[in-house]
Design an enzyme around this catalytic site. Structure first.
Site: not given
Length: 372
Positions: A129, A150, A192, A234, A244, A248, A252, A255, A259, A272
């Site tokens: 966990r 993330k 990026e 960032k 997010e 935040r 993106n 993206h 994506h 990417h």
């Protein structure tokens, strides 16, 4: 003369979960001392997850430093490429952690690019966990993914759809590891870096524009400054919105389309950063539809061309497939398309009212101009 030995440090401010980002040369060899300084328990075994592309070159230095400081280290090697961000590889690493005897005080280290960072981070978030996690990025692109917590793996229908928020204890960014990057990966990484300027800081966009040649040549001082500034944006955004909920999401930019292109390409044909660059050009064209001016799209496209990044969708991609992939994206909400749209260079807004037909026409336009 550029200072090639300069160290830079900044903080991601998250209260009890705050952590530093260290940027500079020669940091791998100092990892053991840093672990001891930060109170990592000597008796807790460490799992070092390394990308196969960099394992032989950089893992021995990092592992030797940790062992010399008194730590027990088990190394696990992950095949390079987006395909490794899978539940199958996640299962293999959980097995490796169990076999290495990791306990609740143990640490998982990610050595490599964003793929290994996301994968090893999800292992750290899930094992017992949640155990400690350290990011050691070896690509320019990973300056983005290594900060913010993330962590995720992919599903065959959608990228990063299985994951968690799990902040690292610190980020160790050794600039020497970037010297071995292929030029295509260097260019992809700067996508990026530039994105952080486009969403937050027009002056930083100008810096990247003026120093493009030095940045592509990996001039140490220019590179160190660019990574520091990108990580700083960032860190500011993550500090204000860790999970997010609102702000935040501006990270993106590009993206949603990017994506989708990666998913249609099968995760591998487009890097990417290449996919995100095309996506940012698409978002800039949306800005024009919202009345923010054609100069945003023209300037965005010019800048990415200067860094040798693609600004058009490759031939053979189905518009229907791209649109379908966007529907699986986390940024598709309540039947409407959600996009980060630039209002100007250095300023964006989140729009949840983007008509599907606008997006389709932009995708078609980016395909039709393939040869331009």
């Amino acid at each position: 003369m550029a200072d090639s030995t300069k160290r830079r440090e900044l903080q991601v401010d998250l209260g009890e979960r705050s952590y530093p980002i260290l940027i500079g040369p020669g940091l791998l060899a100092e990892a053991g001392n840093l672990f001891r300084e930060k109170g990592f328990p000597l008796k807790a075994p460490i799992l070092l997850v390394a990308d196969a592309a960099v394992e032989a070159r950089y893992a021995p230095t990092l592992e030797a430093s940790l062992r010399q400081a008194g730590y027990t280290v088990t190394r696990a090697v992950v095949p390079s490429g987006e395909q490794s961000k899978s539940l199958e590889m996640f299962d293999e690493l959980i097995t490796a952690a169990l076999e290495a005897g990791l306990d609740r005080k143990s640490t998982v280290i990610a050595l490599g690019g964003g793929v290994v960072g996301d994968l090893a981070g999800f292992v750290a978030a899930s094992y017992m966990r949640g155990v400690r996690f350290v990011q050691v990025p070896t690509t320019i692109l990973a300056h983005d993914s290594s900060v913010g917590g993330k962590v995720a793996v992919n599903h065959r229908l959608a990228k990063n759809i299985i994951g968690a928020f799990h902040q690292p204890e610190f980020v160790l960014y050794d600039l020497d590891t970037l010297k071995s990057l292929p030029m295509r990966d260097v260019r992809s990484g700067y996508s990026e870096v530039i994105k952080h300027g486009l969403i937050w800081d027009a002056d930083f966009v100008n810096y990247c524009d003026e120093r493009a040649e030095r940045l592509l040549a990996l001039d140490p001082d220019s590179l160190g400054h660019a990574l520091y500034e990108g990580c700083k944006v960032k860190a500011i955004v993550v500090s204000r919105d860790e999970r997010e909920n609102d702000l935040r999401a501006i990270l993106n930019l590009g993206h949603t389309i990017g994506h989708a292109l990666e998913a249609v390409a099968g995760y591998g044909e487009l890097l990417h950063g290449e996919a995100i660059a095309i996506g940012m050009v698409g978002s800039a064209r949306l800005a024009e539809k919202f009345g923010y001016g054609a100069d945003i799209a023209a300037e965005t496209e010019r800048l990415f061309r200067k860094f040798g990044l693609p600004v058009r969708i490759p031939g053979g991609y189905s518009t229907d497939a791209i649109m379908a992939a966007m529907m699986h994206d986390k940024k598709f909400s309540e039947g409407k398309m959600v996009f980060v749209v630039p209002k100007a260079i250095g300023e964006v807004e989140i729009r949840g009212d983007v008509p599907t037909e606008w997006v389709r026409s932009i995708v078609e336009g980016l395909k039709e101009e393939n040869g331009v």
